[in-house]
Design a protein around this motif. Structure first.
Motif, mmCIF file in Angstrom:
data_model
loop_
_atom_site.group_PDB
_atom_site.id
_atom_site.type_symbol
_atom_site.label_atom_id
_atom_site.label_comp_id
_atom_site.label_asym_id
_atom_site.label_seq_id
_atom_site.Cartn_x
_atom_site.Cartn_y
_atom_site.Cartn_z
ATOM 1 N N ALA A 935 1.074 -1.024 -0.070
ATOM 2 C CA ALA A 935 0.226 0.122 0.292
ATOM 3 C C ALA A 935 0.679 1.535 0.144
ATOM 4 C CB ALA A 935 -1.179 0.029 1.209
ATOM 5 N N ASN A 936 1.995 1.280 -0.443
ATOM 6 C CA ASN A 936 2.511 2.669 -0.833
ATOM 7 C C ASN A 936 3.071 3.209 0.573
ATOM 8 O OD1 ASN A 936 2.851 2.418 -3.425
ATOM 9 N ND2 ASN A 936 0.389 3.920 -3.255
ATOM 10 N N THR A 937 3.589 1.861 1.489
ATOM 11 C CA THR A 937 3.851 2.343 3.475
ATOM 12 C C THR A 937 4.324 1.303 3.231
ATOM 13 O OG1 THR A 937 3.563 3.445 4.729
ATOM 14 C CG2 THR A 937 1.252 2.544 4.239
ATOM 15 N N ASP A 938 4.702 1.101 4.576
ATOM 16 C CA ASP A 938 5.000 0.317 5.499
ATOM 17 C C ASP A 938 3.862 0.412 6.729
ATOM 18 O OD1 ASP A 938 5.625 -1.664 7.902
ATOM 19 O OD2 ASP A 938 7.827 -0.748 7.462
ATOM 20 N N PRO A 939 2.343 -0.389 7.009
ATOM 21 C CA PRO A 939 1.316 -0.356 7.411
ATOM 22 C C PRO A 939 1.702 -0.833 8.858
ATOM 23 C CG PRO A 939 0.919 -1.590 6.227
ATOM 24 C CD PRO A 939 1.922 -1.124 5.513
ATOM 25 N N GLY A 940 3.121 -2.039 9.206
ATOM 26 C CA GLY A 940 3.176 -2.634 10.120
ATOM 27 C C GLY A 940 4.235 -1.633 11.074
ATOM 28 N N PHE A 941 3.931 -0.288 10.854
ATOM 29 C CA PHE A 941 5.317 0.610 11.344
ATOM 30 C C PHE A 941 4.352 1.785 11.844
ATOM 31 C CE2 PHE A 941 8.726 3.811 11.593
ATOM 32 C CZ PHE A 941 9.361 2.509 12.600
ATOM 33 N N TRP A 942 3.563 2.511 10.391
ATOM 34 C CA TRP A 942 3.351 3.764 10.845
ATOM 35 C C TRP A 942 2.019 3.362 10.770
ATOM 36 C CZ3 TRP A 942 7.107 3.988 7.004
ATOM 37 C CH2 TRP A 942 8.256 5.026 7.376
ATOM 38 N N ASP A 943 0.986 4.081 11.829
ATOM 39 C CA ASP A 943 -0.296 4.385 11.433
ATOM 40 C C ASP A 943 -0.632 4.514 10.288
ATOM 41 O OD1 ASP A 943 -0.069 3.901 14.268
ATOM 42 O OD2 ASP A 943 -1.795 5.153 15.146
ATOM 43 N N SER A 944 -1.818 3.659 9.332
ATOM 44 C CA SER A 944 -1.595 3.919 7.983
ATOM 45 C C SER A 944 -2.999 3.617 7.792
ATOM 46 C CB SER A 944 -0.976 2.779 7.506
ATOM 47 O OG SER A 944 0.393 3.090 7.518
ATOM 48 N N THR A 945 -4.476 3.631 8.423
ATOM 49 C CA THR A 945 -5.209 3.985 7.884
ATOM 50 C C THR A 945 -7.114 4.501 8.518
ATOM 51 O OG1 THR A 945 -5.256 1.363 9.862
ATOM 52 C CG2 THR A 945 -5.806 1.288 7.561
ATOM 53 N N GLY A 946 -5.686 5.546 9.697
ATOM 54 C CA GLY A 946 -6.727 6.478 9.995
ATOM 55 C C GLY A 946 -6.850 6.468 11.471
ATOM 56 N N ARG A 947 -8.039 6.855 11.904
ATOM 57 C CA ARG A 947 -8.357 6.701 13.579
ATOM 58 C C ARG A 947 -8.798 5.884 13.719
ATOM 59 N NH1 ARG A 947 -10.627 12.656 11.250
ATOM 60 N NH2 ARG A 947 -9.547 13.841 12.543
ATOM 61 N N TYR A 948 -8.142 5.142 14.676
ATOM 62 C CA TYR A 948 -8.634 3.429 15.267
ATOM 63 C C TYR A 948 -10.161 4.272 16.514
ATOM 64 C CZ TYR A 948 -9.601 -0.389 17.118
ATOM 65 O OH TYR A 948 -10.238 -1.311 18.317
ATOM 66 N N VAL A 949 -11.176 4.172 16.375
ATOM 67 C CA VAL A 949 -11.965 4.378 16.873
ATOM 68 C C VAL A 949 -12.632 3.136 17.651
ATOM 69 C CG1 VAL A 949 -14.611 5.869 17.859
ATOM 70 C CG2 VAL A 949 -12.729 6.800 15.637
ATOM 71 N N PHE A 950 -13.228 3.399 19.160
ATOM 72 C CA PHE A 950 -13.679 2.134 19.641
ATOM 73 C C PHE A 950 -14.579 2.593 20.969
ATOM 74 C CE2 PHE A 950 -9.354 2.522 21.874
ATOM 75 C CZ PHE A 950 -9.838 3.020 23.348
ATOM 76 N N PHE A 951 -15.555 2.255 21.435
ATOM 77 C CA PHE A 951 -16.340 1.943 21.952
ATOM 78 C C PHE A 951 -16.560 0.443 22.762
ATOM 79 C CE2 PHE A 951 -20.599 1.091 23.873
ATOM 80 C CZ PHE A 951 -21.001 1.826 24.416
ATOM 81 N N GLY A 952 -16.288 0.622 24.489
ATOM 82 C CA GLY A 952 -16.626 -0.817 25.196
ATOM 83 C C GLY A 952 -17.345 -0.897 26.447
ATOM 84 N N ILE A 953 -17.180 -1.619 26.128
ATOM 85 C CA ILE A 953 -18.206 -1.904 27.507
ATOM 86 C C ILE A 953 -17.918 -3.393 28.441
ATOM 87 C CG2 ILE A 953 -20.316 -3.282 26.747
ATOM 88 C CD1 ILE A 953 -22.392 -2.080 29.112
ATOM 89 N N GLN A 954 -17.839 -3.735 29.573
ATOM 90 C CA GLN A 954 -17.703 -4.564 30.725
ATOM 91 C C GLN A 954 -18.570 -4.994 31.839
ATOM 92 O OE1 GLN A 954 -14.032 -4.474 33.673
ATOM 93 N NE2 GLN A 954 -13.251 -5.296 31.609
ATOM 94 N N GLN A 955 -18.685 -6.215 31.862
ATOM 95 C CA GLN A 955 -19.516 -5.790 33.194
ATOM 96 C C GLN A 955 -19.228 -7.257 34.018
ATOM 97 O OE1 GLN A 955 -22.706 -4.420 33.859
ATOM 98 N NE2 GLN A 955 -22.175 -5.308 35.477
ATOM 99 N N ARG A 956 -19.231 -6.668 35.088
ATOM 100 C CA ARG A 956 -18.541 -8.252 36.563
ATOM 101 C C ARG A 956 -20.014 -8.193 37.595
ATOM 102 N NH1 ARG A 956 -12.098 -7.111 37.754
ATOM 103 N NH2 ARG A 956 -12.598 -9.123 38.415
ATOM 104 N N PHE A 957 -19.763 -9.006 37.216
ATOM 105 C CA PHE A 957 -20.399 -9.833 38.270
ATOM 106 C C PHE A 957 -20.128 -10.919 39.905
ATOM 107 C CE2 PHE A 957 -22.326 -10.500 34.587
ATOM 108 C CZ PHE A 957 -23.211 -9.638 34.437
#
Length: 957
Positions: A935-957
């Protein structure tokens, strides 16, 4: 009251045996005096089986990353958890597409994943695939990780072979109590400006640019952990299950990867591609070069196929992991423990369509599919008749049949069964068997058969004047369907079905290991320094291990029948067994003396005997000097070894591809003189007419060598730890490292071989360059460079690691925590041939160097507010890299990259936590350049795909 010896023994057992034993020993520990209690802090860490101090006071530098850091990063792939660390370079990753083997690997100090020993709870992992030589991090469930410890350099005395660059030890949650459920959704978001120089190149070439705002690479992760303690408090069972699904990202959806770039940022980018285009091409690269237009031949006009857009930027992936940990202490003398795990991982690569890639053919002038104009252009105008034939090459991209898809599945099984406990007040023991196996299957879709292409182009007329394959007429292949490359739009599904060749391979890897050792505290025997209170701690152990591998490709692979393959894929089968004895000692030389709060010497030794007839001895010497409670000096010297793995030893020799801007002796105006090129086999009459590969891909011959010797390395480290008592919660360490690897197992890179031959004429290099008869290329008709395995290289890494942590109490406003991890490379040297050219890559990129900035760091600031909200920011800095001289064409430098990651966690209620975060908040574009296979770069070294956005939920009992 128990004696000091009994207390330290109790502490060791508490740590080794886990929560159940720790509970039983609480009363003993509580009864100890304050001086004794200080020794309770000693734990077992990576780099020694002897329990010792936590990270900042070990004799060898260790970087420790906790589960909290991983949660802040929001990553669901284990390799992503550690690949952002400055000490770690990516190996196989989710962004590896062309050349992916379906695994995930890492490389400490850039010394190669095969020189990085990866452990789970201090025990070896099986090789992740029969097509690779390293463990697969996909086998490690990311949500089960408690912490990761990275030990720099030469830990072979403790763990055996492979720990040349160091050890990465994944410590999992094996004593969980309760129930925990996690869900996370994530995706990439990128704003394509479509105004960059790369985008302008796409626009100028008439190719399609992506949408301005893209969201892709969506992933979902589900994780369940359940843990139960026995009623008597002596045992625990922890079970887990995880499911992960990740969707692809396409190169067409980023403006800098929408075409295969040529040129550079200095003189401007262009769009290149492959000479095997959708329009059929007929050429001998000398007297004729035609493409089909309508039903006529026209002169080839230099058009190339843009193969980039259909390639994956991120491979799709699906993983299921199930497992359990269990332990039960019958008494202080006997505790049984077990670990079991199963992982199913499916990953798919996708690259541009297959087709006829300049397949050598003999075209009959009587081919009934040719028009009169085509007959005249190819035959009559050259003095040939219908009874003659023309030799040349045919190229045609199979855009009608779709892209090539490489589907790989790995099913791994792992089981550990062990027993440990006290022998008496002075001695403990631990013995376990470790079994693991990976079953591998691969199906390669949409390739073309080379022999069928040749038969489908050998067309005659039947009695009724219909075009049929000659093989149908003579009965050698009644199923053959003529391949009509002489008329635009004439290819139908019947032709595609006949030419399409699925390829298959299967294989397994296996590990069987038994390790047992005893650990003794010799204080009561009087074996101690007169200046210390505590005696020598001695460990004695034995180990036997067998690694096995089988890889069975089908005949299509073996016979190089796939037109879109780089060469034959050959079977491999073999095993390597080793018997070992090892020992460690911790010697307290001085304690509680002026200018020596403690002075401790750590020693290690291992002798290994392989069934290949090779033997190795490895040693460890480490000294830790706590001058005061505030300041510590430490130094170590380690001799390590790595025996050749099964593929390095037994892999049959076969063809492959390497990326190169151009053959220095190719093209109409070669870069090198005739005299230089003659050293590589160029003749005067062909000089100036040797074709360069339009796709910048050239052939090499690679494979194993059963006579390889073990690699040898020497690691030196020296540093200090500062943890001032007048600043609560602060520590700071600086360590210098120097890792030298001799007799490195590897290859002389093809580019290095050609360049050294051109420069010196040395037969060591020139004998490796084999130009094709006739056209004398290195990519057509058998031309190649020999790159088989040899013990010939030298590698060196020197630099400085910086680690710091500070936790600050803000009273009513909560707490702040700051952490810094940084690495400065002074040397990053690779010498493929001892005494030959030394490639100095620190601060460089290009040619023989992957990107290697001199300085990288991660700096995280976390605010734990009093309102059940935690806010964390991480600054990732990747230093600049300048052009290495081995990248001759399109020289350019790349400036430093700075990434900002933000995460917010909110405890909503009892046991419920919400997390949201964005990595690469500023949506940095990666550096991009030509002649990059990914892909004309080194995607394993630099961030290459843009923003990484995540949302998570954790529930403990």
């Amino acid at each position: 009251m128990y004696t000091n010896n009994k207390l330290s023994k109790a502490v060791r057992l508490a740590i080794a045996f886990g929560a159940a034993s720790a509970t039983a020993l609480t009363a003993q520990v509580a009864a100890a005096d304050e001086q004794e209690a200080e020794r309770v802090e000693r734990i077992q860490v990576t780099g020694s089986r002897i329990p010792q101090s936590a990270n900042v006071v070990t004799s060898s530098p260790i970087t420790q990353v906790t589960a909290e850091e991983f949660e802040f990063a929001g990553t669901i792939r284990t390799e992503d958890l550690v690949s952002d660390l400055p000490q770690v370079f990516a190996g196989q990753a989710a962004t590896t597409n062309n050349g992916a083997n379906g695994t995930a690997t890492i490389s400490l100090r850039g010394l190669g994943s095969q020189r990085t020993l990866t452990l789970i709870n201090g025990r070896r992992m099986v090789n992740g695939s029969p097509t690779a030589g390293s463990p697969d991090l996909n086998q490690i469930p990311a949500q089960l990780i408690k912490n990761v410890e990275l030990l720099t350099g030469g830990a072979s005395a403790t763990y055996g072979s492979d720990a040349i660059s160091g050890v990465v030890n994944f410590m999992l949650k094996d004593d969980f109590e309760g129930i925990q459920f996690d869900y996370q959704h994530s995706f990439y978001q990128h704003n394509n400006s479509n105004s960059s120089s790369a985008a302008q190149a796409v626009r100028n070439a008439g190719f399609e640019l992506p949408d301005g705002n893209v969201r892709d690479g969506h992933s979902n992760m589900y994780n369940l952990i359940m843990g139960f303690n026995s009623e008597d408090g002596k045992g625990n069972v922890t079970m887990f299950g995880t499911y992960r699904r990740i969707k692809p990202v396409f190169q067409s959806d980023r403006d800098f990867s929408a075409c295969a770039l040529t040129g550079g940022s200095v003189n401007g980018f262009g769009c290149g591609g492959s000479g095997a285009a959708p329009d059929p091409r007929f050429s001998d690269f000398s007297t004729f070069d035609f493409i089909t237009q309508g039903s006529e031949f026209a002169q080839y006009d230099g058009r190339l196929y843009n193969y980039g857009p259909v390639n994956y930027f991120q491979r799709p992936d699906e993983r299921v992991a199930l497992g359990a940990f269990g332990k039960y202490a019958f008494n202080n003398n006997v505790e049984l423990y077990a670990e079991v795990g199963y992982t199913h991982n499916s990953s798919r690569s996708q690259i541009a369509e297959s087709g006829a890639f300049f397949v050598p053919v003999s075209l009959s002038c009587a081919n009934p599919l040719m028009s009169d104009q085509q007959y005249n252009a190819l035959c009559a105008n050259r003095g040939l008749t219908r009874d003659d034939s023309v030799s040349g090459f045919v190229a045609k991209r199979n855009i009608e049949g779709g892209p090539r898809i490489d589907d790989r599945e790995h099913n791994s099984h792992r089981a550990v069964l062990g027993i440990r406990g006290e022998i008496n007040d002075q001695w403990t023991y631990d013995a376990y068997v470790n079994f693991a196996q990976v079953n591998y299957s691969q199906t390669y879709f949409n390739d073309f058969s080379k022999s069928r292409i040749a038969r489908a182009l050998d067309v005659v007329s039947d009695a009724d004047g219909n075009a049929i394959c000659r093989s149908v007429a003579d009965g050698s292949d009644p199923t053959c369907v003529p391949y009509n490359l002489f008329t635009e739009g004439a290819i139908d599904q019947a032709q595609i079905d006949y030419l399409t060749l699925p390829l298959f391979s299967r294989g397994t890897t296996g590990l069987t290991e038994f390790t047992g050792y005893v650990l003794g505290d010799l204080t009561d025997y009087g074996i101690k320094s007169p200046f210390a209170e505590y005696g020598v701690e001695l460990l004695l152990g034995v180990s036997t291990r067998r690694d096995s591998l089988t890889f069975a490709p089908d005949r299509g692979y073996i016979d190089f029948e796939g037109a879109g393959q780089g060469g034959p894929t050959l079977p491999v089968s073999g095993s390597v067994s080793v018997d070992e004895i090892f020992s460690e000692a911790k010697i307290y030389l001085v304690e509680d003396a002026p200018f020596a709060e403690s002075l401790v010497l750590d020693l290690g030794f291992r002798y290994s005997e392989y069934d290949t007839g090779k033997t190795t001895t490895t040693q460890k010497y480490a000294l830790g000097w706590d001058i005061t409670q505030d300041f510590k000096l430490r130094a170590s010297y380690q001799v390590a070894a790595r025996a050749a793995n099964i593929r390095e030893l037994f892999a049959p020799q076969g063809a492959g591809l390497f990326q190169w801007n151009a053959d220095p002796c190719g093209g109409e105006t070669p870069q090198r003189s005739l005299a230089d090129c003659q050293r590589t086999g160029v003749t005067a009459d062909r000089y100036g007419s040797i074709p360069n590969s339009p796709a910048n891909q050239y052939n090499d011959l690679r494979g194993g060598n059963p006579d390889l010797d073990p690699e040898e390395s020497k690691t030196k480290s020296v540093g200090f730890v500062f943890r001032p008592s007048f600043i609560d919660g602060f520590d700071f360490s600086v360590d210098y490292f120097d890792i030298k690897v001799e007799k490195a197992i590897g290859t002389i890179p093809a580019i290095t071989a050609v360049n050294n031959c051109l420069d010196t004429g040395d037969d060591l290099f020139c004998s490796l360059v084999q130009r094709a008869p006739g056209n004398q290329s290195l990519w057509l008709d058998g031309g190649r460079v020999i790159t088989t395995n040899v013990n010939i290289g030298f590698l060196q890494r020197t630099g400085i690691d910086v680690n710091s942590m500070y936790t600050m109490n803000l009273n009513d406003m909560g707490r702040m925590r700051f952490s810094l991890t940084g690495t400065y490379f002074q040397k990053y040297d690779n010498q493929p041939v001892a005494g030959g050219t030394l490639n100095e890559c620190a601060g460089k990129w290009g040619g023989v160097c992957d990107p290697v900035p001199k300085w990288q760091h991660n700096f995280r600031a976390t605010w734990m507010t009093p309102w059940d909200v935690t806010i964390s920011a991480n600054w990732r800095h990747i230093g600049k890299v300048d052009n290495h001289p081995s990248r001759v064409a399109n020289q350019e430098n790349h400036s430093a990259e700075n990434y900002l990651d933000l995460t917010v966690q909110w405890m909503v209620g009892e046991g419920t936590r919400l997390s949201v975060g964005v990595n690469n908040v500023l949506d940095n574009d990666p550096p991009y350049y030509s002649a990059a296979l990914s892909a004309n770069t080194d995607p394993g070294f630099w961030d290459s795909t843009g923003r990484y956005v995540f949302f998570g939920i954790q529930q403990r009992f």
